[in-house]
Enzyme design. Sequence first.
Site, PDB file in Angstrom:
ATOM      1  CG  HIS A 132      -1.820  -1.173   1.300  1.00  0.00           C
ATOM      2  ND1 HIS A 132      -3.019  -1.248   0.633  1.00  0.00           N
ATOM      3  CD2 HIS A 132      -1.682  -2.361   1.946  1.00  0.00           C
ATOM      4  CE1 HIS A 132      -3.589  -2.418   0.873  1.00  0.00           C
ATOM      5  NE2 HIS A 132      -2.792  -3.119   1.654  1.00  0.00           N
ATOM      6  NE  ARG A 197      20.876  -6.051   4.838  1.00  0.00           N
ATOM      7  CZ  ARG A 197      20.654  -5.131   3.909  1.00  0.00           C
ATOM      8  NH1 ARG A 197      21.011  -5.390   2.653  1.00  0.00           N
ATOM      9  NH2 ARG A 197      20.114  -3.969   4.191  1.00  0.00           N
TER      10      ARG A 197
END
Length: 213
Positions: A132, A197
């Site tokens: 959003h 990561r």
Amino acid sequence: MSERAGDAATQAGDAEQARRREVLDRIARGLVYSESEAAFQAPQRRTDLVFEYNHTPPSHEAERRALLEAIFGSVGARTVLTPPFHAGFGSNTHLGDDFFGNANLSFVDDVEIRIGDGVMIAPNVTLTTTGHPVHPARRVDFARFSEPITIEDRVWIGSNAVVLPGVRIGYGSVIGAGSVVSRDVPPMVVAVGVPCRVVREITEADRATRAGG
């Protein structure tokens, strides 16, 4: 119906089709669209069938398989999906062969989620193609944007992970528990964290170990 009324109805229908094509084009481009604009997609939602699957006894294997085939855009062989699961559409999600999804898996599939063969997903994982806008003025009428998710073959996703819009996870990679995957993950790596990561490559040495971290 008079000829004039028929012409008006045809023109209105053409205008509606043009409006729908414009909305679909915006969705495909990852641009913002609203709940009202996308309401015409409601018939593609399989929420009642999802509810039915989640309340079907485990011993009713044939019935559960038939429901999976009715819910999803495509379903491979030997699929295991532990209820309950949740799907915004269901019809926009595609599962490969030998897929295992554990309890409380959520598919926020406003656009396509494609999952390859031999993928394993632990409990409480969310795959969301939709986000959003940050500014509250742009979130009126549940305004949102959507980008497809791709999970390649042999991926393993740990418990409580979240995969965000537009992400591709490469072949054989492992996503650590609790990770938030906001960018692509290359093949054959272990990736963990918030944001997720890469911490190392998966190597031949891992054939002799239990740990993935």
